[in-house]
Every structure is written in C-alpha cells, then in structure tokens.
Design a protein around this motif. Structure first.
Motif, PDB file in Angstrom:
ATOM      1  N   UNK A   4       0.824  -1.215   0.000  1.00  0.00           N
ATOM      2  CA  UNK A   4       0.000   0.000   0.000  1.00  0.00           C
ATOM      3  C   UNK A   4       0.856   1.263   0.000  1.00  0.00           C
ATOM      4  N   UNK A   5       1.963   1.244   0.717  1.00  0.00           N
ATOM      5  CA  UNK A   5       2.831   2.419   0.771  1.00  0.00           C
ATOM      6  C   UNK A   5       3.572   2.647  -0.541  1.00  0.00           C
ATOM      7  N   UNK A   6       3.621   1.638  -1.380  1.00  0.00           N
ATOM      8  CA  UNK A   6       4.266   1.758  -2.697  1.00  0.00           C
ATOM      9  C   UNK A   6       3.263   2.105  -3.800  1.00  0.00           C
ATOM     10  N   UNK A   7       2.052   2.469  -3.450  1.00  0.00           N
ATOM     11  CA  UNK A   7       0.961   2.538  -4.421  1.00  0.00           C
ATOM     12  C   UNK A   7       1.089   3.660  -5.439  1.00  0.00           C
ATOM     13  N   UNK A   8       1.937   4.651  -5.199  1.00  0.00           N
ATOM     14  CA  UNK A   8       2.062   5.749  -6.151  1.00  0.00           C
ATOM     15  C   UNK A   8       0.784   6.556  -6.250  1.00  0.00           C
ATOM     16  N   UNK A   9       0.262   6.719  -7.466  1.00  0.00           N
ATOM     17  CA  UNK A   9      -0.922   7.553  -7.686  1.00  0.00           C
ATOM     18  C   UNK A   9      -2.231   6.820  -7.409  1.00  0.00           C
ATOM     19  N   UNK A  10      -2.162   5.523  -7.165  1.00  0.00           N
ATOM     20  CA  UNK A  10      -3.387   4.771  -6.905  1.00  0.00           C
ATOM     21  C   UNK A  10      -3.997   5.159  -5.551  1.00  0.00           C
ATOM     22  N   UNK A  11      -5.316   5.106  -5.479  1.00  0.00           N
ATOM     23  CA  UNK A  11      -6.028   5.393  -4.239  1.00  0.00           C
ATOM     24  C   UNK A  11      -6.287   4.102  -3.469  1.00  0.00           C
ATOM     25  N   UNK A  12      -6.326   4.227  -2.144  1.00  0.00           N
ATOM     26  CA  UNK A  12      -6.755   3.123  -1.283  1.00  0.00           C
ATOM     27  C   UNK A  12      -8.236   3.305  -0.981  1.00  0.00           C
ATOM     28  N   UNK A  69      11.696  -3.872   9.774  1.00  0.00           N
ATOM     29  CA  UNK A  69      12.055  -3.865   8.352  1.00  0.00           C
ATOM     30  C   UNK A  69      11.247  -2.812   7.597  1.00  0.00           C
ATOM     31  N   UNK A  70       9.940  -2.753   7.862  1.00  0.00           N
ATOM     32  CA  UNK A  70       9.101  -1.789   7.165  1.00  0.00           C
ATOM     33  C   UNK A  70       9.445  -0.360   7.567  1.00  0.00           C
ATOM     34  N   UNK A  71       9.654  -0.132   8.859  1.00  0.00           N
ATOM     35  CA  UNK A  71       9.962   1.223   9.321  1.00  0.00           C
ATOM     36  C   UNK A  71      11.270   1.717   8.715  1.00  0.00           C
ATOM     37  N   UNK A  72      12.286   0.867   8.695  1.00  0.00           N
ATOM     38  CA  UNK A  72      13.570   1.281   8.107  1.00  0.00           C
ATOM     39  C   UNK A  72      13.413   1.628   6.623  1.00  0.00           C
ATOM     40  N   UNK A  73      12.569   0.862   5.918  1.00  0.00           N
ATOM     41  CA  UNK A  73      12.416   1.062   4.475  1.00  0.00           C
ATOM     42  C   UNK A  73      11.673   2.347   4.138  1.00  0.00           C
ATOM     43  N   UNK A  74      10.596   2.645   4.867  1.00  0.00           N
ATOM     44  CA  UNK A  74       9.732   3.760   4.479  1.00  0.00           C
ATOM     45  C   UNK A  74       9.894   4.996   5.366  1.00  0.00           C
ATOM     46  N   UNK A  75      10.338   4.804   6.595  1.00  0.00           N
ATOM     47  CA  UNK A  75      10.460   5.936   7.517  1.00  0.00           C
ATOM     48  C   UNK A  75      11.824   5.894   8.213  1.00  0.00           C
ATOM     49  N   UNK A  76      12.910   5.988   7.468  1.00  0.00           N
ATOM     50  CA  UNK A  76      14.239   5.857   8.074  1.00  0.00           C
ATOM     51  C   UNK A  76      14.512   6.898   9.155  1.00  0.00           C
ATOM     52  N   UNK A  77      13.929   8.084   9.032  1.00  0.00           N
ATOM     53  CA  UNK A  77      14.128   9.122  10.046  1.00  0.00           C
ATOM     54  C   UNK A  77      13.508   8.732  11.383  1.00  0.00           C
ATOM     55  N   UNK A  78      12.483   7.854  11.339  1.00  0.00           N
ATOM     56  CA  UNK A  78      11.807   7.425  12.562  1.00  0.00           C
ATOM     57  C   UNK A  78      12.392   6.133  13.122  1.00  0.00           C
ATOM     58  N   UNK A  79      13.323   5.519  12.391  1.00  0.00           N
ATOM     59  CA  UNK A  79      13.781   4.184  12.771  1.00  0.00           C
ATOM     60  C   UNK A  79      14.425   4.128  14.159  1.00  0.00           C
ATOM     61  N   UNK A  80      15.320   5.040  14.538  1.00  0.00           N
ATOM     62  CA  UNK A  80      15.924   4.936  15.882  1.00  0.00           C
ATOM     63  C   UNK A  80      14.880   4.955  17.002  1.00  0.00           C
ATOM     64  N   UNK A  81      13.890   5.839  16.873  1.00  0.00           N
ATOM     65  CA  UNK A  81      12.850   5.916  17.904  1.00  0.00           C
ATOM     66  C   UNK A  81      12.001   4.652  17.889  1.00  0.00           C
ATOM     67  N   UNK A  82      11.636   4.189  16.693  1.00  0.00           N
ATOM     68  CA  UNK A  82      10.813   2.989  16.577  1.00  0.00           C
ATOM     69  C   UNK A  82      11.544   1.761  17.119  1.00  0.00           C
ATOM     70  N   UNK A  83      12.849   1.677  16.873  1.00  0.00           N
ATOM     71  CA  UNK A  83      13.619   0.529  17.373  1.00  0.00           C
ATOM     72  C   UNK A  83      13.605   0.499  18.896  1.00  0.00           C
ATOM     73  N   UNK A  84      13.771   1.663  19.526  1.00  0.00           N
ATOM     74  CA  UNK A  84      13.733   1.728  20.987  1.00  0.00           C
ATOM     75  C   UNK A  84      12.334   1.419  21.514  1.00  0.00           C
ATOM     76  N   UNK A  85      11.316   1.962  20.844  1.00  0.00           N
ATOM     77  CA  UNK A  85       9.945   1.748  21.294  1.00  0.00           C
ATOM     78  C   UNK A  85       9.548   0.285  21.183  1.00  0.00           C
TER      79      UNK A  85
END
Length: 337
Positions: free
Chosen positions: A231-239, A278-294
């Motif tokens: 879903x996060x790779x959907x580009x111009x497609x709508x969900x 794996x998903x967080x690192x791929x799509x939200x790398x800026x959030x990865x350190x916080x997500x890993x700790x959480x």
C-alpha cells in the motif's frame, strides 16, 4: 468477459479453506476462479484436494511442474450449479514461500490469463458476506483505486477488527481503525478512506492495473507487513474502503497469531517484531531509531503477560529486524518446509 479471481494462501488448514469457500460460494457476484497456493508440503496439498472434493469439486487436470515457486497444479471443477465458484486451481509450493511469495506465485500463474480484472486476496480463516464482493467491485469501479478493503468483523465476538489501518511510524506498529466497535456502528466511510494508510491483507481487493504498475508483493518479510509495504508503494493509486463489504475473520486461527501472548506461535511472534522494523527502516528511516527503541520496550508486554518464552522469541525477532534480516527465518522454518 473479465472477472474477479480469488487468491488464498494455505498452510495445513484444509478445513478453514473449505469453510471460506463455502461462504464465498454464496457470493451474489460471480467468481472467475479461486487460486490457492498451499505452502505446507505434499501431504497438505493432498489433504486440501480431498477437502475440496467434499464440496463437490472433482479433478479435471493434474499437472507436474509450474516454475520456480510451484511444482504441481491441480484444477478442480464441478457440474454447473447455483453458486459463485465454478473452478478452483491448487498450486503446490516447492517450499514454504511465505505469504507474499505464495501470493506472487498466484499472480504469476494468473498472468497469462487476460480475463481477470482484480484479485481478491482472502485469508483461509475468513468468511465473506454474500454481498461483499459485489460491494468491492462497485467501489473499485468509481475509478483510481488500486486496493480496496473491507469491514473486518471478528468471528465469535461480532466486533470490528478494523476498517482500515494506520501505521504509527515512531512506534513501528499498525493501528486498527474501528477496533472493538460494534459491527453495525455508524461510521464515516469517506473519513476512513481518507485517513487509512493500508488495507488489511486478510481481505484485500487488488486491481490488475495496480499489479501491473506497482509490481508484486515484497517477499522480504515472509509474513506480516507485506500488505502495508504494498500500500505504501501505491504511487498515484487510491486506497479504498468498502463499508458494505463485510468479511468475518477468525483472527489468528491459521498461524497462531491470536492476542493471548502466551499462546502465540513462535514464528508469529518472531516475524511480527522483525517485520515492524524492516518496514519502518524502508519507508520511515528518520523514525527508525525511535521505533527501534519503542519496539524493544514493548516486548516487555510478553513478560507482563507471563509469556517468558515468547519474550525471548520477540527479542530475537527484534534483533533480526535491527540487523536487517529478510526472507525465510531459518531458525523457525526448517529447510524444505
């Protein structure tokens, strides 16, 4: 004439699949074909064929081969009768391909057929309402949609499992919109559609145009988060969200992923933790350190629940996600299974 194909991933659960098809057979919208990829090996494949025989399906063709992912296919049909399903095709995976791998094997098998317009992916432990598919087709027909979700209702409790999903990037976790609400609670479907980040893979209507343009599911996860990734790779497609497409779900019945932390299967616990990172690192790398700790802190929920064994498994999954391990979890899925 184009139509909707149904895709199901099996893993040693012939009774659940038979029950799913029994419900699907009451659909008011016809089903072009049901394609099932059995991940559980030769004995599971035979057991599934026998279970479908109990529904009146008989083997019309049985072929060896099929490519890198599957080594046998069996086409089953039945005499013309009232019912949505005319034929079922079983594919035997060469090994446990995981969820995405099995879906991709189904997509590869369907690719030469020009007469399907969408694939409705269903978990084996789901039971769609008779009008569910018709509601999905109508909603997708409004244009621009790549994936459309259903109203998932937990079997037994009659409460909502989710309308749509939101990914909480700093927690590395999904959020089920509508969780615990009464099945018929009033909602704003447009708001759900606007706010959701992903559609649940338990009941996921995917258009052929989406598959052509976005590509197949990622097989990095093996289980969990593949549908979020897609879903996060959907580009111009709508969900989309089709509120009138009701699907009951016996959540966790086939993989041991129920909410009781003490009884969850090891593979479910391990992959749940690994896939989040794996998903967080791929799509939200800026959030990865916080997500890993959480996510590390949240593994303590297993200790609080008295599930010490699964706490250790969760830590192993967390570490595997931190290290970027992908694919088959060799420590939990023996070679050849």
């Amino acid at each position: 004439m184009t139509g909707v194909a149904v895709g199901i991933v099996g893993y040693r659960c012939p009774e659940a699949i038979a029950a799913c098809l029994t419900g699907l057979d009451r659909s008011t919208h016809p089903v072009r074909t049901v394609a099932i990829c059995e991940n559980g090996g030769p004995e599971a494949f035979e057991a599934l064929a026998a279970a479908l025989g109990g529904l009146g399906f008989a083997i019309s063709t049985d072929s060896a081969g099929g490519g890198e992912a599957t080594d046998r296919s069996m086409r089953l049909a039945r005499p013309a009768r009232a019912g949505a399903i005319a034929e079922v095709v079983l594919y035997r995976a060469v090994r446990n391909l995981g969820y995405a791998g099995a879906i991709n094997a189904i997509l590869d098998a369907l690719a030469p057929d020009p007469h399907w317009s969408a694939l409705w992916i269903l978990n084996p432990d789901t039971e769609p309402a008779p009008d569910a598919l018709a509601a999905l087709v109508a909603h997708a027909g409004r244009g621009g949609y790549g994936i459309v979700g259903s109203r998932l209702i937990v079997k037994g409790s009659g409460r909502v499992q989710l309308y749509g999903g939101r990914w909480r990037r700093f927690l590395g976790r999904g959020y089920n919109m509508g969780l615990g609400a009464a099945a018929e609670a009033p909602v704003d479907p447009d708001a759900i559609e606007r706010d959701q980040h992903y559609v649940s893979g338990a009941a996921m209507y995917v258009t052929r145009d989406f598959v052509r343009q976005v590509g197949p599911m990622s097989e990095d996860y093996f289980l969990y988060a593949e549908e979020v990734d897609w879903c996060l790779r959907r580009g111009a497609f709508r969900l989309g969200y089709a509120h009138d497409a009701v699907v009951q779900h016996d959540h966790g019945a086939t993989i041991g992923s129920n909410l009781d932390r003490r009884s969850r299967s090891a593979i479910s616990v391990f992959l749940d933790e690994r896939s989040r990172l794996l998903l967080t690192r791929r799509f939200y790398p800026y959030a990865f350190p916080v997500a890993a700790a959480a996510t590390l802190l949240l593994t303590l929920q297993y200790v609080r629940a008295g599930a010490v064994r699964n706490f250790r498994v969760a830590l192993a999954g967390w570490w595997a996600g931190l290290c970027g391990e992908t694919g088959v979890p060799a420590r939990l899925v023996p070679k050849g299974q």
